[in-house]
Design a protein around this motif. Structure first.
Motif, short mmCIF file in Angstrom:
data_model
loop_
_atom_site.label_atom_id
_atom_site.label_comp_id
_atom_site.label_asym_id
_atom_site.label_seq_id
_atom_site.Cartn_x
_atom_site.Cartn_y
_atom_site.Cartn_z
N VAL A 122 39.38 54.36 70.85
CA VAL A 122 38.73 53.88 72.07
C VAL A 122 38.61 52.36 72.02
N ASP A 123 39.34 51.72 72.91
CA ASP A 123 39.36 50.26 73.02
C ASP A 123 38.32 49.91 74.09
N TYR A 124 37.23 49.26 73.69
CA TYR A 124 36.22 48.94 74.70
C TYR A 124 35.47 47.68 74.34
N SER A 125 34.77 47.17 75.33
CA SER A 125 34.04 45.90 75.27
C SER A 125 35.05 44.74 75.27
N SER A 126 35.75 44.56 74.14
CA SER A 126 36.90 43.65 74.07
C SER A 126 36.77 42.34 74.85
N PRO A 127 35.69 41.58 74.64
CA PRO A 127 35.55 40.33 75.39
C PRO A 127 36.53 39.26 74.89
N ASN A 128 36.67 38.26 75.72
CA ASN A 128 37.43 37.08 75.33
C ASN A 128 36.47 36.16 74.60
N LEU A 129 36.82 35.75 73.37
CA LEU A 129 35.85 35.00 72.56
C LEU A 129 35.75 33.52 72.92
N ASN A 162 37.65 47.04 69.08
CA ASN A 162 37.14 45.96 69.92
C ASN A 162 38.23 44.89 69.96
N HIS A 163 39.06 44.98 70.98
CA HIS A 163 40.28 44.15 71.06
C HIS A 163 39.92 42.78 71.64
N VAL A 164 39.16 42.02 70.88
CA VAL A 164 38.68 40.74 71.40
C VAL A 164 39.83 39.75 71.59
N LEU A 319 52.73 37.03 75.24
CA LEU A 319 51.68 37.27 76.22
C LEU A 319 50.74 38.42 75.85
N TYR A 320 49.72 38.53 76.67
CA TYR A 320 48.74 39.63 76.56
C TYR A 320 49.46 40.98 76.45
N SER A 321 50.48 41.18 77.28
CA SER A 321 51.21 42.46 77.26
C SER A 321 51.92 42.70 75.93
N THR A 323 51.08 41.66 73.02
CA THR A 323 50.08 42.06 72.04
C THR A 323 49.68 43.52 72.25
N ASP A 324 49.53 43.90 73.49
CA ASP A 324 49.15 45.30 73.75
C ASP A 324 50.25 46.27 73.31
N LEU A 325 51.50 45.84 73.45
CA LEU A 325 52.58 46.72 72.99
C LEU A 325 52.52 46.88 71.47
N LEU A 341 42.44 55.39 74.34
CA LEU A 341 41.77 55.09 75.61
C LEU A 341 41.50 53.59 75.73
N TYR A 342 41.64 53.09 76.93
CA TYR A 342 41.37 51.67 77.22
C TYR A 342 40.29 51.63 78.29
N VAL A 343 39.08 51.31 77.88
CA VAL A 343 37.98 51.25 78.85
C VAL A 343 37.96 49.82 79.37
N VAL A 344 38.69 49.59 80.43
CA VAL A 344 38.93 48.23 80.92
C VAL A 344 38.86 48.21 82.45
N ASP A 345 38.43 47.10 82.98
CA ASP A 345 38.32 46.84 84.42
C ASP A 345 39.54 47.36 85.20
N ARG A 347 40.87 46.20 87.64
CA ARG A 347 41.78 45.16 88.10
C ARG A 347 42.93 44.94 87.11
N GLN A 348 42.84 45.56 85.94
CA GLN A 348 43.96 45.47 85.00
C GLN A 348 44.86 46.71 85.05
N SER A 349 44.75 47.47 86.12
CA SER A 349 45.53 48.72 86.20
C SER A 349 47.03 48.49 86.10
N HIS A 351 48.61 46.04 84.72
CA HIS A 351 48.93 45.68 83.34
C HIS A 351 49.12 46.93 82.48
N PHE A 352 48.16 47.87 82.56
CA PHE A 352 48.27 49.06 81.71
C PHE A 352 49.40 49.97 82.13
N GLN A 353 49.60 50.11 83.44
CA GLN A 353 50.75 50.93 83.87
C GLN A 353 52.03 50.36 83.28
N1 ARG Z 1 40.12 40.69 76.41
C1 ARG Z 1 40.50 41.33 77.63
C2 ARG Z 1 39.69 40.75 78.79
O1 ARG Z 1 38.64 40.17 78.57
C3 ARG Z 1 40.30 42.81 77.61
C4 ARG Z 1 41.08 43.55 76.56
C5 ARG Z 1 41.18 44.99 76.84
N2 ARG Z 1 41.95 45.71 75.88
C6 ARG Z 1 43.27 45.69 75.78
N3 ARG Z 1 43.84 46.32 74.80
N4 ARG Z 1 44.03 45.02 76.63
O2 ARG Z 1 40.10 40.91 79.93
#
Ligand code: ARG
Length: 581
Positions: A122-129, A162-164, A319-321, A323-325, A341-345, A347-349, A351-353
């Motif tokens: 479960v990938d969640y919270s994952s803020p940008n530091l 926590n994919h920060v 890019l972000y993508s 890294t996700d791959l 699971l990716y518990v993410v906003d 608005r990133q749909s 991206h995940f698709q």
């Molecule tokens: N750090 C990203 C953001 O703040 C969210 C990361 C979500 N997880 C992921 N594997 N892309 O938008």
């Protein structure tokens, strides 16, 4: 019990339909009855099978019920055919009492465990530091944390990630700014970073205004990403400070993430080249304006042209993508996940698709893994636009939480003016945090929702204060003199309110399993709200302390079991109960 009522009935009815229709693996399609008059559960699986066989559904239902009646069954009291061919199912009182009493002795027995535990990432919270956590991180953090608690409760193996965001151009800018400040010796770093938001803004202002500095910043990213030790050291200091900010929030919010759960973007730095080569070897990479991209036929832009997924920019940056791959590959290969699971906003749909689709085309994962974007909507202000401060800035999460505790404090002191200040404060801390969490969790996650202080802090309606108060009230009944050393056994089930309450308590397992599968914690909130409502009805209809000793013991036991179900349910939402309020 080995399974929930719903799971058991589904199996039994499904098997009976198969038996009577000759069609293999039929689904009982059992749901909780919508009205108690219809029984406790309703099986809807007959109609589609009857249609398939061109048979009269009520006739088939009749046959299925006869078949079910001939089986030995110690949980069902009766099956009744209704409407075009539903079967209404009533659970037997003997089963209800016996299961309730087991749970009274062993509270953890209320929630059954899955037969075959899965490994779930479960990938969640994952803020940008680069910045401090703001309100945009609230939903993902709270929803994700509730889901991991639920899934762990039913016995799955959970790996929190926590994919920060700790990598990329912003960090070059921040490192350069830190070095600049160190040269000028303007105070110690921890002080400078105590307000990360301000620090970020100051760095950004300089970046925008001073081309020499901007150049320095760009060089810093390259140095950092190529592993220069002195840049890494400054970067580490920054990351350390930023993580401390996050941990303060997690602590306040009662979030189960720890350092061990970090899965920072930087972790994948060394894998990005390999992923790119892999995509290339599968013939998926194309060049577009010097960048390496993947085109997939299912993604077209508004203009009808194919949309590229950029893997590597023309300057070599990833890019972000990308890294996700790399992370998908890791989660499948190394963590051996069944679900990721990716518990993410929401608005990133896209991206995940896209990354899921690229991963599939490139066969980056095992076949078994299910990649799921657990999307959530935006938190809105009362004006219906994304929640902001009055001056239009993003709201720091820490400020929002502190404000909630302050508001809860006013509420608690207003309700109990004579209460000791310390006690008020400790109650307010729990109520304030619980209110913010519950208001979020109780909404269907896929919709946007309006953040409303007065609604979430109300003692009426489907709110945290209402449920916490219901719990504390039961606890206060159990503390009464007449309740001292009562004999714990539920024997009285004849009043309708008693039976409905017992059934509801035992249904917690159905709900928790469904949250574990479908990832909608609002189902659990609705359940708890209904449970508290049924307790209030029972409390009004069935005297507890004033009854004869046998009934009194039984009803006190039922009250105790209700409290246990409320407490366990709230705990799965990450909400702590209070013994007194
Ligand atoms: N750090 C990203 C953001 O703040 C969210 C990361 C979500 N997880 C992921 N594997 N892309 O938008």
């Amino acid at each position: 019990m080995k399974a929930t009522f719903k799971q058991l009935l589904n199996l039994q009815v499904g098997a009976a339909i198969s038996e009577c229709s000759g069609i293999e693996n039929c689904n009982g399609n059992v749901i909780t009855a919508s009205k108690p008059e219809f029984g406790d559960y309703q099986a809807n699986g007959i109609m589609s099978v009857a249609k398939q066989l061109d048979r009269n559904p009520r006739e088939l239902a009749q046959q299925v019920v006869e078949h079910l009646n001939a089986l030995e069954n110690n949980i069902v009291e009766s099956y009744a055919i209704a409407g075009p061919g539903f079967i209404n199912i009533r659970i037997s009182n003997v089963a209800l009492l016996s299961l309730a009493n087991v749970a009274l002795l062993k509270p953890e027995a209320l929630v059954t465990r899955v037969a075959s535990p899965a490994t779930i990432v479960v990938d969640y919270s994952s803020p940008n530091l680069a910045k401090e956590m703001h309100v945009g991180h609230l939903r993902g953090t709270i929803i994700g944390d509730s889901l991991v608690r639920v899934m762990e409760k039913v016995g799955h193996k959970i790996i929190r990630q926590n994919h920060v965001g700790d990598w990329g151009t912003q960090f070059g800018m921040l490192i350069a700014f830190m070095q600049e400040l160190q040269k000028q010796k303007t105070g110690e770093l921890p002080q400078q970073l105590s307000d990360l938001e301000q620090f970020y803004r100051a760095a950004k202002n300089k970046f925008d205004a001073d081309p020499e500095f901007a150049d320095e910043a760009r060089k810093s990213v390259v140095k950092l990403q190529s592993g220069d030790p002195s840049y890494k050291q400054v970067w580490n200091q920054f990351i350390e400070e930023s993580l401390t900010h996050c941990e303060e929030i997690y602590d306040k919010l009662n979030i189960t993430l720890s350092r061990d759960d970090l899965d920072a973007e930087s972790r994948y730095n060394d894998d990005l080249e390999g992923v790119t080569e892999l995509l290339n070897s599968k013939g998926l990479l194309s060049e577009s304006d010097g960048a390496k991209v993947v085109f997939l036929s299912e993604f077209v832009g508004k203009d009808g042209n194919p949309l590229p997924v950029i893997i590597q920019k023309s300057d070599g940056g990833y890019l972000y993508s990308t890294t996700d791959l790399a992370a998908i590959k890791f989660r499948s290969e190394e963590l051996d996940a069944d679900r990721s699971l990716y518990v993410v906003d929401a608005r990133q749909s896209l991206h995940f698709q896209q990354v899921f689709a690229v991963s599939k085309s490139a066969q980056l994962t095992s076949d078994k893994i299910s990649l799921e974007h657990i999307a959530y909507g935006t938190m809105m202000g009362s004006d219906g636009t994304p929640f902001k401060t009055r001056s239009g800035d993003t709201v720091k999460l820490i400020d929002l939480l502190d404000e909630s505790v302050r508001r809860a404090y006013d509420l608690v002191t207003e309700k109990n003016p004579e209460l000791d200040k310390e006690l008020c404060l400790s109650i307010a801390k729990k109520v304030g945090i619980a209110s913010v969490k519950y208001a979020d969790l109780s909404k269907n996650r896929t919709s946007d929702y309006i953040f409303d202080w007065s609604m979430m802090l109300s003692f009426e309606g489907n709110t945290a204060p209402y449920l916490m108060y219901a719990y504390a009230r039961i606890k206060s009944i159990l503390r009464k003199g007449e309740a001292e050393n009562f004999e714990e056994e539920i024997i009285s089930i004849d009043e309708n309110e008693e039976r409905l309450l017992i059934l509801k308590i035992l249904q917690i397992s159905d709900i928790i399993h469904s949250v574990s599968e479908d990832c909608f914690p609002n189902q659990l909130c609705n359940y708890l709200y209904e449970l508290a409502g049924l307790f209030m009805r029972f409390y009004e209809a069935c005297p507890i302390l004033k009854s004869d000793p046998l009934k009194r013991n039984s009803r006190l036991s039922l009250a105790k079991l209700t409290a246990s179900a409320l407490q366990q349910g709230l705990d799965l939402l990450g909400i702590e109960t209070l013994e007194r309020m």
